[in-house]
Write a protein that holds these residues in place. Structure first.
Motif, PDB file in Angstrom:
ATOM      1  N   ASN A 118       0.952  -1.105  -0.075  1.00  0.00           N
ATOM      2  CA  ASN A 118      -0.062   0.030  -0.099  1.00  0.00           C
ATOM      3  C   ASN A 118       0.668   1.151   0.122  1.00  0.00           C
ATOM      4  N   GLY A 119       0.378   2.160  -0.599  1.00  0.00           N
ATOM      5  CA  GLY A 119       1.361   3.310  -0.268  1.00  0.00           C
ATOM      6  C   GLY A 119       2.474   3.587  -2.155  1.00  0.00           C
ATOM      7  N   LEU A 120       3.429   4.896  -1.828  1.00  0.00           N
ATOM      8  CA  LEU A 120       4.447   4.401  -2.831  1.00  0.00           C
ATOM      9  C   LEU A 120       5.094   5.345  -2.580  1.00  0.00           C
ATOM     10  N   ASP A 121       5.424   3.870  -1.416  1.00  0.00           N
ATOM     11  CA  ASP A 121       6.902   3.907  -0.634  1.00  0.00           C
ATOM     12  C   ASP A 121       7.940   3.673  -2.187  1.00  0.00           C
ATOM     13  N   ASP A 122       9.431   4.172  -1.396  1.00  0.00           N
ATOM     14  CA  ASP A 122      10.843   3.401  -1.849  1.00  0.00           C
ATOM     15  C   ASP A 122      10.332   2.174  -2.164  1.00  0.00           C
ATOM     16  N   ILE A 123      11.065   1.330  -2.869  1.00  0.00           N
ATOM     17  CA  ILE A 123      11.211  -0.182  -2.815  1.00  0.00           C
ATOM     18  C   ILE A 123      12.468  -0.756  -2.760  1.00  0.00           C
ATOM     19  N   THR A 124      13.073  -1.378  -1.597  1.00  0.00           N
ATOM     20  CA  THR A 124      14.246  -0.987  -1.807  1.00  0.00           C
ATOM     21  C   THR A 124      14.571  -2.799  -2.027  1.00  0.00           C
ATOM     22  N   PHE A 125      15.307  -3.122  -2.891  1.00  0.00           N
ATOM     23  CA  PHE A 125      15.370  -4.798  -2.920  1.00  0.00           C
ATOM     24  C   PHE A 125      17.261  -5.440  -2.386  1.00  0.00           C
ATOM     25  N   ARG A 126      17.287  -6.290  -1.667  1.00  0.00           N
ATOM     26  CA  ARG A 126      18.101  -6.844  -1.035  1.00  0.00           C
ATOM     27  C   ARG A 126      18.951  -8.687  -0.725  1.00  0.00           C
ATOM     28  N   PHE A 127      19.324  -7.876  -2.112  1.00  0.00           N
ATOM     29  CA  PHE A 127      19.605  -9.955  -2.491  1.00  0.00           C
ATOM     30  C   PHE A 127      20.968 -10.467  -2.138  1.00  0.00           C
ATOM     31  N   THR A 128      21.209 -11.174  -1.740  1.00  0.00           N
ATOM     32  CA  THR A 128      21.693 -11.864  -0.819  1.00  0.00           C
ATOM     33  C   THR A 128      22.531 -13.338  -1.861  1.00  0.00           C
ATOM     34  N   ARG A 129      23.620 -13.531  -2.719  1.00  0.00           N
ATOM     35  CA  ARG A 129      24.274 -14.242  -3.227  1.00  0.00           C
ATOM     36  C   ARG A 129      24.251 -15.286  -2.008  1.00  0.00           C
ATOM     37  N   ASN A 130      25.191 -14.867  -0.964  1.00  0.00           N
ATOM     38  CA  ASN A 130      25.833 -16.205  -0.726  1.00  0.00           C
ATOM     39  C   ASN A 130      26.692 -14.819   1.290  1.00  0.00           C
ATOM     40  N   ARG A 131      27.297 -15.444   2.038  1.00  0.00           N
ATOM     41  CA  ARG A 131      27.654 -14.712   2.633  1.00  0.00           C
ATOM     42  C   ARG A 131      28.446 -13.584   2.739  1.00  0.00           C
ATOM     43  N   ASN A 132      28.839 -13.239   1.999  1.00  0.00           N
ATOM     44  CA  ASN A 132      29.760 -11.841   1.224  1.00  0.00           C
ATOM     45  C   ASN A 132      29.538 -11.325   0.537  1.00  0.00           C
ATOM     46  N   GLU A 133      28.330 -11.507   0.377  1.00  0.00           N
ATOM     47  CA  GLU A 133      27.826 -10.717  -1.065  1.00  0.00           C
ATOM     48  C   GLU A 133      26.187 -10.402  -1.050  1.00  0.00           C
ATOM     49  N   VAL A 134      26.501  -9.254  -1.093  1.00  0.00           N
ATOM     50  CA  VAL A 134      25.178  -8.800  -0.617  1.00  0.00           C
ATOM     51  C   VAL A 134      24.955  -7.979  -1.596  1.00  0.00           C
ATOM     52  N   TYR A 135      23.343  -7.080  -2.574  1.00  0.00           N
ATOM     53  CA  TYR A 135      23.306  -6.743  -3.504  1.00  0.00           C
ATOM     54  C   TYR A 135      22.590  -6.252  -3.151  1.00  0.00           C
ATOM     55  N   ILE A 136      22.123  -4.544  -2.768  1.00  0.00           N
ATOM     56  CA  ILE A 136      21.860  -3.808  -2.688  1.00  0.00           C
ATOM     57  C   ILE A 136      20.266  -2.564  -3.793  1.00  0.00           C
ATOM     58  N   ASN A 137      19.164  -2.720  -4.152  1.00  0.00           N
ATOM     59  CA  ASN A 137      19.194  -1.719  -5.168  1.00  0.00           C
ATOM     60  C   ASN A 137      18.030  -0.794  -4.898  1.00  0.00           C
ATOM     61  N   THR A 138      17.864   0.793  -4.693  1.00  0.00           N
ATOM     62  CA  THR A 138      16.765   0.845  -4.375  1.00  0.00           C
ATOM     63  C   THR A 138      16.161   1.773  -5.010  1.00  0.00           C
ATOM     64  N   VAL A 139      14.609   1.772  -5.571  1.00  0.00           N
ATOM     65  CA  VAL A 139      13.533   2.358  -6.279  1.00  0.00           C
ATOM     66  C   VAL A 139      12.508   3.314  -5.799  1.00  0.00           C
ATOM     67  N   SER A 140      12.909   4.619  -6.819  1.00  0.00           N
ATOM     68  CA  SER A 140      12.237   5.653  -5.569  1.00  0.00           C
ATOM     69  C   SER A 140      10.930   6.024  -7.099  1.00  0.00           C
ATOM     70  N   ILE A 141      10.140   6.891  -6.689  1.00  0.00           N
ATOM     71  CA  ILE A 141       9.400   7.391  -7.031  1.00  0.00           C
ATOM     72  C   ILE A 141       9.626   8.354  -8.322  1.00  0.00           C
ATOM     73  N   LYS A 142      10.170   8.964  -6.897  1.00  0.00           N
ATOM     74  CA  LYS A 142      11.121   9.969  -7.593  1.00  0.00           C
ATOM     75  C   LYS A 142      11.805   9.415  -9.050  1.00  0.00           C
ATOM     76  N   ASP A 143      12.289   8.853  -9.334  1.00  0.00           N
ATOM     77  CA  ASP A 143      13.185   8.134 -10.226  1.00  0.00           C
ATOM     78  C   ASP A 143      12.626   8.424 -11.550  1.00  0.00           C
ATOM     79  N   ILE A 144      11.208   8.495 -12.122  1.00  0.00           N
ATOM     80  CA  ILE A 144      10.272   8.674 -13.358  1.00  0.00           C
ATOM     81  C   ILE A 144       9.564  10.074 -13.065  1.00  0.00           C
ATOM     82  N   GLU A 145       9.949  10.377 -14.126  1.00  0.00           N
ATOM     83  CA  GLU A 145       8.854  11.794 -14.355  1.00  0.00           C
ATOM     84  C   GLU A 145       7.497  11.364 -14.395  1.00  0.00           C
TER      85      GLU A 145
END
Length: 224
Positions: free
Chosen positions: A94-121
């Motif tokens: 619900n709502g239009l908040d930022d979305i943070t994707f947290r991808f854990t490949r293994n204990r030593n590899e974590v990749y974080i990407n955040t998307v915001s409605i401000k990223d698009i016109e």
């Protein structure tokens, strides 16, 4: 100026494709995962849908189900997993908040990407857009900036008989020509107006990936 139309029947759009996948725990650690991340902001409904998929080596590689140590979270929530293309992992908010994707490949590899409605016109329907004369070609000019780089604007008209989809991905264009068949059923319909932007990942393995963010507005109008 690229303005294309394609028609998809509801029967076809309702057929989701089940796909095979490999479990990440069975793959060698040197196999890179390609990330496909997707966020749809349904502005008219004040809702957000986040999706993700993973493939071996590149976007066309075999699908991957994250098992063992590997995992994906959306804003710290565990998404739903269904073995159906195009996205195996989905979750709605619900709502239009930022979305943070947290991808854990293994204990030593974590990749974080955040998307915001401000990223698009933003994009919106023009004032007075309440009906369409199916006997005429209509140049629909949206409220908002023209098509930008790595962007696409779509219009989807849902009728009782199916869907009519129009899109434009030509940089600088500010309208889409709507041409419906005269045989289309007249009456009340729902129109979706969408701006889509593709972005590079901020954090990824060597295979890379892509983020797609959509700004969506809906409106009920009448075909006459």
């Amino acid at each position: 100026m690229k303005k294309l139309i394609y028609i998809i029947c509801i029967l076809l759009t309702g057929m989701w494709v089940s796909c095979s996948s490999e479990e990440s725990s069975s793959l060698n650690s040197n196999v890179p995962f390609y990330q496909s991340l997707d966020v749809e902001y349904y502005v008219s409904k004040n809702k957000t849908k986040a999706s993700a998929n993973f493939n071996k080596y590149n976007a066309l590689g075999d699908n991957i189900q994250l098992t063992g140590i590997s995992s994906i979270k959306f804003n710290n929530d565990k998404p739903n997993y269904v073995n159906i293309a195009p996205f195996f992992y989905t979750y709605s908010f619900n709502g239009l908040d930022d979305i943070t994707f947290r991808f854990t490949r293994n204990r030593n590899e974590v990749y974080i990407n955040t998307v915001s409605i401000k990223d698009i016109e933003p994009i919106d329907f023009p004032a007075g857009f309440n009906d369409i004369d199916v006997n005429k070609k209509v140049d629909f000019r949206w409220i908002g900036s023209p098509v930008g780089k790595k962007e696409e604007v779509q219009i989807r008209i849902v009728t009782a008989e199916g869907e009519y989809n129009f899109y434009d991905d030509t940089v600088g264009d500010d309208f889409i020509r709507l041409a419906l068949p005269k045989s289309v059923d007249k009456g009340d319909v729902t129109v979706s107006l969408t701006r889509i932007r593709k972005m590079a990942l901020k954090e990824a393995e060597s295979a890379g990936g892509e983020i797609k963010v959509s700004y969506i507005r809906d409106k009920d109008i009448r075909l006459r």
